[in-house]
Design an enzyme around this catalytic site. Sequence first.
Site, PDB file in Angstrom:
ATOM      1  N   ASP A  98      -9.365   5.256  25.701  1.00 48.08           N
ATOM      2  CA  ASP A  98      -9.923   4.801  26.987  1.00 48.08           C
ATOM      3  C   ASP A  98      -9.358   3.434  27.366  1.00 48.08           C
ATOM      4  OD1 ASP A  98     -11.422   7.087  27.289  1.00 48.08           O
ATOM      5  OD2 ASP A  98     -13.342   6.173  26.776  1.00 48.08           O
TER       6      ASP A  98
ATOM      7  N   HIS B 120       4.228   5.804  14.284  1.00 45.00           N
ATOM      8  CA  HIS B 120       3.708   6.056  12.938  1.00 45.00           C
ATOM      9  C   HIS B 120       4.862   5.941  11.962  1.00 45.00           C
ATOM     10  CE1 HIS B 120      -0.096   7.192  14.534  1.00 45.00           C
ATOM     11  NE2 HIS B 120       0.540   7.928  15.420  1.00 45.00           N
TER      12      HIS B 120
ATOM     13  N   ARG C  61       0.832  -1.195   0.000  1.00 48.26           N
ATOM     14  CA  ARG C  61       0.000   0.000   0.000  1.00 48.26           C
ATOM     15  C   ARG C  61       0.873   1.254   0.000  1.00 48.26           C
ATOM     16  NH1 ARG C  61      -1.691   2.083   5.904  1.00 48.26           N
ATOM     17  NH2 ARG C  61      -3.128   3.720   5.323  1.00 48.26           N
TER      18      ARG C  61
ATOM     19  N   TYR D 139       4.841   4.457   2.816  1.00 45.08           N
ATOM     20  CA  TYR D 139       5.038   3.491   3.899  1.00 45.08           C
ATOM     21  C   TYR D 139       6.177   2.498   3.648  1.00 45.08           C
ATOM     22  CZ  TYR D 139       0.534   5.365   5.342  1.00 45.08           C
ATOM     23  OH  TYR D 139      -0.477   6.215   5.732  1.00 45.08           O
TER      24      TYR D 139
END
Length: 145
Positions: free
Chosen positions: A88, A101, A19, A24
Site C-alpha cells: 500500500d 532478491h 547470515r 546470500y
Amino acid sequence: MSKTVYILNGPNLNLLGKRQPEIYGHDTLEDVEANCRKVAGEFGLDCVLMQSNHEGQIIDWVHEAREKAAGIIINPAAFTHTSVAILDALNAFEGAVIEVHISNVHKRESFRHHSYVSLRADGVIAGLGVEGYALAMRRMGSLLA
Ligand code: DQA
C-alpha cells in the site's frame, strides 16, 4: 539537483555477509552500498541505503521517498511475502520501483514464491546475488534519465 534513489532493505539483511552465506553470499550491506553508489554516479544519481527489521520503519521511509526520492530499490526480505502494508505504501509512491532478491526465491520454499511487492514493482530481480542491487541501479539510470 541530482535525483535520489532509496535502497530499502528489510529484516535480517543487517546480517548480510554473516547470515547463511551459502544462500546470500559474503558481501555486506556496506559492499552493496558502495557498488550501488558507483553505478548511481555513472548516471548522475545519488543514493541512500537503509535497513530495518521493523515493517513500520520501512513504510515510513517509503512515505519519505514521496518527497525525497525519484526511485526505490527495495529488498523487503521476509516482508515481501506478508506485507500488504508495504505494498500500500509503495502504491502511494509515484516514482520507479525495483524489487530485488539476492536469492532465487522461486527455487526455494513455496511460501517465498508469492510477493505482494511485485504487484507494484516496475521490475523484479531475483537470484543474481548482491549484484542484483547494482543491476537494479543501472536500470534506475535508464528509467530516471
Ligand atoms: C530475500 C528472500 C526472502 O524470501 C527472505 O525472507 C530474505 C531475503 C532475498 O534477498 O533473497 O530475507 O529477500
